[in-house]
Design a protein around this motif. Structure first.
Motif, PDB file in Angstrom:
ATOM      1  N   GLU A  96      -4.907  43.722 -96.761  1.00  0.00           N
ATOM      2  CA  GLU A  96      -4.742  44.913 -97.595  1.00  0.00           C
ATOM      3  C   GLU A  96      -5.653  46.043 -97.126  1.00  0.00           C
ATOM      4  OE1 GLU A  96      -4.948  41.440-100.635  1.00  0.00           O
ATOM      5  OE2 GLU A  96      -5.528  41.832 -98.554  1.00  0.00           O
TER       6      GLU A  96
ATOM      7  N   ALA B 231      -4.259  48.150 -94.196  1.00  0.00           N
ATOM      8  CA  ALA B 231      -3.051  48.821 -94.672  1.00  0.00           C
ATOM      9  C   ALA B 231      -3.420  50.026 -95.526  1.00  0.00           C
ATOM     10  CB  ALA B 231      -2.178  47.847 -95.462  1.00  0.00           C
ATOM     11  N   HIS B 232      -4.457  49.867 -96.334  1.00  0.00           N
ATOM     12  CA  HIS B 232      -4.877  50.962 -97.212  1.00  0.00           C
ATOM     13  C   HIS B 232      -5.668  52.023 -96.458  1.00  0.00           C
ATOM     14  CE1 HIS B 232      -4.503  47.940-100.785  1.00  0.00           C
ATOM     15  NE2 HIS B 232      -3.337  48.406-100.364  1.00  0.00           N
TER      16      HIS B 232
ATOM     17  N   GLU C 171      -1.765  55.816-107.496  1.00  0.00           N
ATOM     18  CA  GLU C 171      -1.531  54.381-107.335  1.00  0.00           C
ATOM     19  C   GLU C 171      -2.265  53.528-108.361  1.00  0.00           C
ATOM     20  OE1 GLU C 171       0.608  52.843-105.285  1.00  0.00           O
ATOM     21  OE2 GLU C 171       1.316  54.813-104.617  1.00  0.00           O
TER      22      GLU C 171
ATOM     23  N   LEU D 299      -9.841  49.321-100.773  1.00  0.00           N
ATOM     24  CA  LEU D 299      -9.427  48.259-101.686  1.00  0.00           C
ATOM     25  C   LEU D 299      -9.226  48.757-103.116  1.00  0.00           C
ATOM     26  CD1 LEU D 299     -11.408  45.134-100.469  1.00  0.00           C
ATOM     27  CD2 LEU D 299      -9.010  45.742-100.074  1.00  0.00           C
TER      28      LEU D 299
ATOM     29  N   ASP E 186      -5.763  48.412-104.264  1.00  0.00           N
ATOM     30  CA  ASP E 186      -5.244  47.110-104.689  1.00  0.00           C
ATOM     31  C   ASP E 186      -5.388  47.011-106.206  1.00  0.00           C
ATOM     32  OD1 ASP E 186      -4.627  44.103-103.709  1.00  0.00           O
ATOM     33  OD2 ASP E 186      -5.963  44.075-105.441  1.00  0.00           O
TER      34      ASP E 186
ATOM     35  N   TYR F  58      -7.997  44.276-107.514  1.00  0.00           N
ATOM     36  CA  TYR F  58      -9.364  44.633-107.162  1.00  0.00           C
ATOM     37  C   TYR F  58      -9.812  45.876-107.924  1.00  0.00           C
ATOM     38  CZ  TYR F  58     -13.482  45.486-104.293  1.00  0.00           C
ATOM     39  OH  TYR F  58     -14.775  45.686-103.858  1.00  0.00           O
TER      40      TYR F  58
END
Length: 288
Positions: free
Chosen positions: A51, A54-55, A79, A135, A138, A141
């Motif tokens: 992740e 990707a972030h 998000e 993160l 996410d 998280y």
């Protein structure tokens, strides 16, 4: 403009935030970010939780220079409802927890010099933003970080900040996860450090121990070097479940229990790797 503008206390607001002054970053400062990012991203491949990178891409935090917090916040808020706020340096505990509890991540906005690429005594924008912010995209998280902030506000009135600081250190800063593909990094202190990215996963010196909440909160840590012990969780859901408990009773139960030294192993530990301790022994610092 000199770097001090990014640590200027003159425009300090009541919540200890300042303006980032993104337009004032010099070409050299943007170049420093690019050097750090362009060497760290390839190094993290197959070492960090998937992740994360990707972030990094989603937030355009690669080699383009110091990110503009306003652009980051457009993506983050849409998000997960988080925002990055600029601060001149470390802020009081209560202020820090309040920001997290309200989905605001306080980040320093000065950047190290080229002479300090591999070691800096205090967190800079590369550590705070490259290491921590990806993160926050996410959802699990992101929720954990908010709950940590709420827990910090509560702990501040219970004399338990030392215990809670250890949880932050061994998860948010220096946490590892375990998956079918092996151990992976998620802690920002590792993900933003070239040296510790390799040390935490590959070096035989440190212990790698299965995560246990009370064990973590009883364990001291190093602030001036690589860690002697890393704690390993089974993913963010496992971390959230482990910390969805009444900490008040845990604090009370630990009140008279002894602390563990950074390199110590307990009989009850789930030991994934018993470290040699050689790295810190060579410096006369081993505490096992």
């Amino acid at each position: 403009m000199p770097v001090e503008i990014h640590r200027d206390m003159a425009d300090l607001k009541a919540d200890f935030t300042i303006d980032q002054h993104w337009d004032s970053y010099t070409d050299e400062e943007h170049a420093t970010w690019r050097v750090l990012a362009e060497r760290q991203v390839p190094l993290l491949k197959d070492r960090v939780v998937p992740e994360f990178l990707a972030h990094v891409d989603a937030l355009s935090m690669g080699g383009g220079g110091v990110p503009d917090f306003r652009r980051l916040n457009e993506v983050l808020e849409a998000e997960t409802g988080w925002n990055v706020v600029a601060v001149p340096g470390l802020v009081p505990d209560a202020v820090f927890f309040d920001h997290l509890a309200n989905r605001r991540f306080p980040a320093t906005c000065f950047i190290r010099s080229m002479e300090e690429l591999d070691y800096l005594e205090e967190p800079d924008v590369f550590h705070d933003v490259f290491g921590h912010v990806p993160l926050l995209l996410d959802p699990v998280y992101a929720d954990y970080m908010q709950e940590y902030g709420k827990g910090g506000l509560k702990a501040d009135g219970q004399g338990a900040l030392r215990r809670l600081a250890r949880l932050y250190w061994y998860t948010v800063e220096f946490g590892l996860t375990r998956s079918e593909d092996g151990l992976r990094i998620f802690g920002a202190g590792i993900a933003s450090s070239k040296g510790e990215t390799v040390f935490a996963l590959d070096d035989p010196s440190p212990n790698r121990i299965g995560f246990n909440l009370e064990r973590v909160m009883r364990t001291d840590y190093r602030i001036d070097d690589f860690q002697e012990t890393y704690f390993v969780i089974d993913g963010f859901e496992a971390l959230r479940r482990a910390t969805e408990v009444d900490f008040t009773t845990i604090y009370a139960r630990m009140e008279d229990t002894p602390d563990f030294a950074p390199g110590e192993i307990a009989e009850t530990d789930t030991v994934l790797h018993r470290g040699t301790g050689r790295y810190h022994q060579g410096k006369g610092r081993a505490t096992a």
